[in-house]
Design a protein around this motif. Structure first.
Motif, PDB file in Angstrom:
ATOM      1  N   LEU A  74      33.180  41.176  42.887  1.00  0.00           N
ATOM      2  CA  LEU A  74      34.619  40.913  42.980  1.00  0.00           C
ATOM      3  C   LEU A  74      34.915  39.654  43.778  1.00  0.00           C
ATOM      4  CD1 LEU A  74      34.847  44.525  43.777  1.00  0.00           C
ATOM      5  CD2 LEU A  74      36.733  43.707  42.391  1.00  0.00           C
ATOM      6  N   ARG A  75      35.938  38.958  43.326  1.00  0.00           N
ATOM      7  CA  ARG A  75      36.517  37.872  44.109  1.00  0.00           C
ATOM      8  C   ARG A  75      38.002  38.165  44.288  1.00  0.00           C
ATOM      9  NH1 ARG A  75      38.355  31.941  41.938  1.00  0.00           N
ATOM     10  NH2 ARG A  75      38.967  31.042  43.931  1.00  0.00           N
ATOM     11  N   TYR A  76      38.447  38.214  45.547  1.00  0.00           N
ATOM     12  CA  TYR A  76      39.860  38.409  45.855  1.00  0.00           C
ATOM     13  C   TYR A  76      40.448  37.059  46.234  1.00  0.00           C
ATOM     14  CZ  TYR A  76      38.566  43.311  46.101  1.00  0.00           C
ATOM     15  OH  TYR A  76      38.082  44.568  45.805  1.00  0.00           O
ATOM     16  N   PHE A  77      41.526  36.689  45.575  1.00  0.00           N
ATOM     17  CA  PHE A  77      42.147  35.396  45.836  1.00  0.00           C
ATOM     18  C   PHE A  77      42.853  35.385  47.192  1.00  0.00           C
ATOM     19  CE2 PHE A  77      42.166  35.895  41.172  1.00  0.00           C
ATOM     20  CZ  PHE A  77      41.383  34.809  40.843  1.00  0.00           C
ATOM     21  N   PRO A  78      42.966  34.222  47.816  1.00  0.00           N
ATOM     22  CA  PRO A  78      43.704  34.147  49.087  1.00  0.00           C
ATOM     23  C   PRO A  78      45.142  34.620  48.921  1.00  0.00           C
ATOM     24  CG  PRO A  78      42.450  32.135  48.705  1.00  0.00           C
ATOM     25  CD  PRO A  78      42.385  32.926  47.427  1.00  0.00           C
ATOM     26  N   ALA A  79      45.676  35.220  49.968  1.00  0.00           N
ATOM     27  CA  ALA A  79      47.044  35.710  49.935  1.00  0.00           C
ATOM     28  C   ALA A  79      48.029  34.553  49.877  1.00  0.00           C
ATOM     29  CB  ALA A  79      47.323  36.575  51.158  1.00  0.00           C
TER      30      ALA A  79
END
Length: 315
Positions: A166-171
């Motif tokens: 998984l890659r979570y994008f910056p907020a």
């Protein structure tokens, strides 16, 4: 160093073969953690630290590729859930992209050849996670006082296990959810995350951050174990909070259940001890279909999202 609020277990006694006191201590910690928390963190678990680091590095390289390159690995047809590269739609509350794989021998897999060696690392990591799952399953069996190999024989089809990079994008702005709060619908989940962190678990109404620790693996109990044990063991509520500065990379391995399996409280934790079942029985694949619909057709009201409470028996 692991966060002191997260129960921590040294798994080395299970690999030496002779440290019976160490094993007994680990089993005691895990039993208490599953009863009161639904989660714990393990060290010295047998998964090579170098393999974990390479997996996170290659994952970061893959997700940094242009979309047109990643889209070469979109899901194939026929898998119980879509294996391959996926990106959450823009309207989704969860802001991430991911690469999902089944066991290395599965025909459903659509794995990247770029970067070089990534596929090999993914397959090796999957194999180590599967071994860790079998070990945890034996330990849970002991914690619950079940007959030897009971859970293994109940849950003997490993073809439904899967792993996600998984890659979570910056907020951005006020949106900081990488993954909304939820419980996992499977048996047991393993998570490794990079130094960005962001994983949080809920205990007694408070959110506890899982601080990244070199070489650690986070473990949480899922809904299947909660139902089988008639709420003796807890399914952990958790979420991912995104960083405002950097993408977060992680792997999650889901030790799963075969879809046609019937799930209900075991008699050892209900009628045999004079307790009423807290859940009605269901086919596992039916529950997974309801959970998938939560994602593909999100309800307009949060209270309409399907959880394991859908099968709870009112008292």
């Amino acid at each position: 160093m692991a966060n002191l609020d997260i129960p921590t277990v040294d798994f080395s006694p299970f690999f030496t073969g002779s440290d019976e006191d160490g094993k007994k201590n680990a089993v005691g910690i895990i039993k208490e953690a599953c009863s009161n928390y639904g989660f714990f963190q393990i060290f010295n678990h047998g998964i090579p630290r170098d393999l974990i680091n390479r997996a996170l590095k290659f994952s970061g390289t893959f997700f940094a590729l242009p979309d047109e390159e990643k889209l070469k690995y979109i899901p194939g047809l026929g898998a119980p859930i879509p294996a391959g590269y996926n990106k959450q739609p823009e309207h989704s509350a969860d802001k991430n992209e991911y690469l999902l794989m089944f066991p290395p021998q599965s025909t459903f897999n659509v794995l990247p050849s770029n970067p070089p060696e990534f596929r090999e690392v993914l397959e090796e990591l999957f194999t180590y996670f599967a071994r860790t799952g079998e070990l945890i399953e034996r330990i849970l069996n002991d914690c619950l006082g079940l007959p030897p190999n009971f859970l293994k024989e109940f849950n003997n089809d490993r073809s439904w296990d899967f792993m996600v990079a998984l890659r979570y994008f910056p907020a951005t702005g006020t949106e900081n959810n990488g993954l909304s709060e939820h419980e996992d619908g499977n048996c047991v989940t393993f998570v490794i995350q990079d130094e960005v962190g962001g994983l949080e678990v809920r205990k007694d109404g408070e959110w506890i951050p899982v601080i990244p620790a070199e070489g650690s693996v986070f473990v949480n109990i899922g809904d299947v174990i909660q139902v089988l044990t008639n709420n003796k063991f807890k399914s952990a509520t958790h979420r991912v909070v995104r960083s405002t500065e950097r993408s977060r990379h992680s792997f999650a391995f889901f030790y799963n259940l075969q879809g046609d399996k019937w799930v209900e409280p075991l008699p050892q934790f209900s009628e045999e001890i004079g307790e009423a079942p807290k859940y009605r029985g269901f086919l596992y694949k039916d529950y997974q279909a309801l959970r998938m619909r939560n994602k593909t057709h999100p309800p307009s009201k949060p209270e309409d999202v399907i959880h394991i409470t859908h099968y709870a028996i009112s008292t």
